[in-house]
Scaffold this motif. Structure first.
Motif, PDB file in Angstrom:
ATOM      1  N   GLU A 143     -22.120   2.172 -20.852  1.00 61.37           N
ATOM      2  CA  GLU A 143     -23.257   1.188 -20.798  1.00 61.37           C
ATOM      3  C   GLU A 143     -22.575   0.204 -21.959  1.00 61.37           C
ATOM      4  O   GLU A 143     -23.228  -0.138 -23.030  1.00 61.37           O
ATOM      5  N   PRO A 144     -21.411  -0.487 -21.568  1.00 60.67           N
ATOM      6  CA  PRO A 144     -20.976  -1.277 -22.657  1.00 60.67           C
ATOM      7  C   PRO A 144     -21.576  -2.872 -22.679  1.00 60.67           C
ATOM      8  O   PRO A 144     -22.033  -3.222 -21.653  1.00 60.67           O
ATOM      9  N   ASP A 145     -21.916  -3.320 -24.087  1.00 58.29           N
ATOM     10  CA  ASP A 145     -22.250  -4.571 -24.120  1.00 58.29           C
ATOM     11  C   ASP A 145     -21.621  -5.168 -25.319  1.00 58.29           C
ATOM     12  O   ASP A 145     -20.927  -4.390 -26.129  1.00 58.29           O
ATOM     13  N   GLU A 146     -22.167  -6.398 -25.639  1.00 53.44           N
ATOM     14  CA  GLU A 146     -21.419  -6.797 -27.150  1.00 53.44           C
ATOM     15  C   GLU A 146     -21.920  -6.298 -28.195  1.00 53.44           C
ATOM     16  O   GLU A 146     -21.289  -6.409 -29.398  1.00 53.44           O
ATOM     17  N   ASN A 147     -23.167  -5.662 -28.156  1.00 55.30           N
ATOM     18  CA  ASN A 147     -23.894  -5.214 -29.319  1.00 55.30           C
ATOM     19  C   ASN A 147     -23.636  -3.552 -29.254  1.00 55.30           C
ATOM     20  O   ASN A 147     -24.079  -2.788 -29.969  1.00 55.30           O
ATOM     21  N   GLY A 151     -19.518   1.633 -26.253  1.00 52.48           N
ATOM     22  CA  GLY A 151     -19.628   1.706 -24.603  1.00 52.48           C
ATOM     23  C   GLY A 151     -20.078   2.646 -24.191  1.00 52.48           C
ATOM     24  O   GLY A 151     -20.161   2.885 -22.856  1.00 52.48           O
ATOM     25  N   LYS A 152     -20.840   3.516 -24.717  1.00 53.26           N
ATOM     26  CA  LYS A 152     -21.882   4.668 -24.234  1.00 53.26           C
ATOM     27  C   LYS A 152     -23.171   4.880 -24.952  1.00 53.26           C
ATOM     28  O   LYS A 152     -23.322   4.339 -26.135  1.00 53.26           O
ATOM     29  N   LYS A 153     -24.084   5.020 -23.836  1.00 51.03           N
ATOM     30  CA  LYS A 153     -25.659   5.399 -24.431  1.00 51.03           C
ATOM     31  C   LYS A 153     -25.909   6.721 -24.006  1.00 51.03           C
ATOM     32  O   LYS A 153     -25.584   7.186 -22.992  1.00 51.03           O
ATOM     33  N   CYS A 154     -26.382   7.530 -25.058  1.00 53.84           N
ATOM     34  CA  CYS A 154     -26.640   8.920 -25.061  1.00 53.84           C
ATOM     35  C   CYS A 154     -28.277   8.942 -24.445  1.00 53.84           C
ATOM     36  O   CYS A 154     -29.289   8.464 -25.026  1.00 53.84           O
ATOM     37  N   TYR A 155     -28.493   9.454 -23.261  1.00 51.44           N
ATOM     38  CA  TYR A 155     -29.947   9.650 -22.890  1.00 51.44           C
ATOM     39  C   TYR A 155     -30.379  11.129 -22.520  1.00 51.44           C
ATOM     40  O   TYR A 155     -29.621  12.061 -22.334  1.00 51.44           O
ATOM     41  N   VAL A 156     -31.533  11.371 -22.929  1.00 47.13           N
ATOM     42  CA  VAL A 156     -32.053  12.634 -22.586  1.00 47.13           C
ATOM     43  C   VAL A 156     -32.540  12.871 -21.239  1.00 47.13           C
ATOM     44  O   VAL A 156     -33.254  11.815 -20.803  1.00 47.13           O
ATOM     45  N   VAL A 157     -32.347  14.088 -20.675  1.00 45.67           N
ATOM     46  CA  VAL A 157     -32.563  14.177 -19.273  1.00 45.67           C
ATOM     47  C   VAL A 157     -33.204  15.386 -18.944  1.00 45.67           C
ATOM     48  O   VAL A 157     -33.348  16.273 -19.869  1.00 45.67           O
ATOM     49  N   GLN A 158     -34.163  15.381 -17.913  1.00 42.05           N
ATOM     50  CA  GLN A 158     -34.997  16.605 -17.589  1.00 42.05           C
ATOM     51  C   GLN A 158     -34.248  17.239 -16.334  1.00 42.05           C
ATOM     52  O   GLN A 158     -33.940  16.552 -15.374  1.00 42.05           O
ATOM     53  N   GLN A 159     -34.444  18.415 -16.134  1.00 36.54           N
ATOM     54  CA  GLN A 159     -33.622  19.186 -15.194  1.00 36.54           C
ATOM     55  C   GLN A 159     -34.711  19.466 -14.275  1.00 36.54           C
ATOM     56  O   GLN A 159     -35.903  19.934 -14.451  1.00 36.54           O
ATOM     57  N   GLY A 160     -34.499  19.370 -12.853  1.00 38.03           N
ATOM     58  CA  GLY A 160     -35.484  19.769 -11.905  1.00 38.03           C
ATOM     59  C   GLY A 160     -35.116  19.318 -10.535  1.00 38.03           C
ATOM     60  O   GLY A 160     -33.785  19.291 -10.286  1.00 38.03           O
ATOM     61  N   THR A 182     -35.567   9.399 -21.981  1.00 38.75           N
ATOM     62  CA  THR A 182     -35.481   8.394 -22.957  1.00 38.75           C
ATOM     63  C   THR A 182     -34.060   8.283 -23.662  1.00 38.75           C
ATOM     64  O   THR A 182     -33.301   9.521 -23.477  1.00 38.75           O
ATOM     65  N   GLU A 183     -33.996   7.319 -24.517  1.00 41.45           N
ATOM     66  CA  GLU A 183     -32.744   7.357 -25.089  1.00 41.45           C
ATOM     67  C   GLU A 183     -32.632   7.917 -26.207  1.00 41.45           C
ATOM     68  O   GLU A 183     -33.627   8.079 -26.883  1.00 41.45           O
ATOM     69  N   LEU A 184     -31.544   8.871 -26.563  1.00 40.37           N
ATOM     70  CA  LEU A 184     -31.564   9.575 -27.729  1.00 40.37           C
ATOM     71  C   LEU A 184     -31.105   8.899 -28.949  1.00 40.37           C
ATOM     72  O   LEU A 184     -29.941   8.134 -28.838  1.00 40.37           O
ATOM     73  N   PRO A 185     -31.786   8.503 -29.892  1.00 44.92           N
ATOM     74  CA  PRO A 185     -31.603   7.925 -31.072  1.00 44.92           C
ATOM     75  C   PRO A 185     -30.229   8.358 -31.996  1.00 44.92           C
ATOM     76  O   PRO A 185     -29.927   9.374 -31.711  1.00 44.92           O
ATOM     77  N   SER A 186     -29.857   7.680 -33.056  1.00 45.99           N
ATOM     78  CA  SER A 186     -28.759   7.998 -33.750  1.00 45.99           C
ATOM     79  C   SER A 186     -27.443   7.685 -33.119  1.00 45.99           C
ATOM     80  O   SER A 186     -27.237   7.187 -32.005  1.00 45.99           O
ATOM     81  N   ASP A 187     -26.121   8.280 -33.349  1.00 45.49           N
ATOM     82  CA  ASP A 187     -24.914   8.234 -32.955  1.00 45.49           C
ATOM     83  C   ASP A 187     -24.301   9.329 -32.132  1.00 45.49           C
ATOM     84  O   ASP A 187     -23.143   9.687 -32.081  1.00 45.49           O
ATOM     85  N   TRP A 188     -25.418  10.084 -31.383  1.00 50.00           N
ATOM     86  CA  TRP A 188     -24.995  11.033 -30.562  1.00 50.00           C
ATOM     87  C   TRP A 188     -23.921  10.642 -29.338  1.00 50.00           C
ATOM     88  O   TRP A 188     -23.020  11.442 -29.182  1.00 50.00           O
ATOM     89  N   ASN A 189     -24.011   9.427 -29.016  1.00 51.57           N
ATOM     90  CA  ASN A 189     -23.351   8.915 -28.066  1.00 51.57           C
ATOM     91  C   ASN A 189     -21.784   8.797 -28.533  1.00 51.57           C
ATOM     92  O   ASN A 189     -20.678   8.962 -27.719  1.00 51.57           O
TER      93      ASN A 189
END
Length: 229
Positions: A143-147, A151-160, A182-189
């Motif tokens: 998910e690249p953008d100027e901010n 260029g990456k965004k880390c998201y929590v996912v649920q399995q099912g 939801t998106e995972l905060p901090s710099d995990w990405n």
């Protein structure tokens, strides 16, 4: 008087199987010097039950397919709540639950940090929920953008799995589909992109963290020591 040509039923049988067994005995009876004209006209069909045991494959979690059509590896976040430096034993988690990326022998912080304890987010209905970091399944999406220079965004996912309507999602660890929570905060990405962070140097050894992908068998999750160069 009974005829000498008699087919006997030996042994015990229950009433519901008597007709079936009798027919089998008559059809298969060995009657000498004549032709057996009996035919089986009735048979009881039994249900056949198949049992199974649910199993899982270690370190295998599958991949997540995003709306952009790309597939991404699913990561399981390690438990770093008690992470300490390999040589000195210094605790590397601060009071707010963060671990910091460092650089060089002086342990200069790069400005990036990861939350390793828990975080709170707002759900779709407006209520708040808290998730523990250890054991979370996450994906690192393009998910690249100027901010977002990473260029990456880390998201929590649920399995099912998704039901036949394509909308209803049923959680379950035995399925290989995922939905974003939801998106995972901090710099995990950033950490997931780099695959490894240096977090402390002491006594000629460097401590680093590595979030393992569940698709690939990894060695130690963290605190691997090596000479500092």
């Amino acid at each position: 008087m009974p005829s000498k040509q008699v087919a006997w039923i030996e042994g015990e049988t229950t009433a519901d199987m008597l007709i079936n067994k009798l027919a089998d005995e008559i059809v298969n009876a060995q009657i000498p010097d004549t032709t057996n004209r009996w035919e089986k006209v009735f048979e009881v069909n039994e249900d056949k039950w198949v049992t199974y045991k649910k199993t899982t494959v270690g370190n295998t979690q599958g991949t997540y397919k995003h709306t952009d059509g790309k597939t991404y590896p699913v990561y399981k976040l390690p438990d770093l709540r008690n992470l300490s430096a390999e040589y000195s034993g210094k605790l590397l988690v601060d009071e707010e639950g963060y671990v910091y990326e460092t650089s060089g022998s002086s342990n200069v912080r790069t400005g990036k940090k990861i939350q390793v304890q828990q975080f709170t987010y707002t759900q779709a209905d407006g209520s708040e929920a808290t998730l523990l970091i250890p054991g979370l399944l996450v994906v690192n999406i393009d998910e690249p953008d100027e901010n977002n220079p990473i260029g990456k965004k880390c998201y929590v996912v649920q399995q099912g799995k998704y039901e036949l309507d394509g909308v209803t999602f049923t959680p379950g660890t035995e399925w290989n589909e995922y939905q974003i929570v939801t998106e995972l905060p901090s710099d995990w990405n950033d950490l997931l992109l780099k695959s490894k962070w240096t977090v402390y140097y002491s006594g000629g050894y460097t401590t680093y963290v590595t979030p393992p992908s569940l698709q690939i068998q990894h060695g130690p999750i963290c605190r691997q020591s090596r000479p500092f160069l």
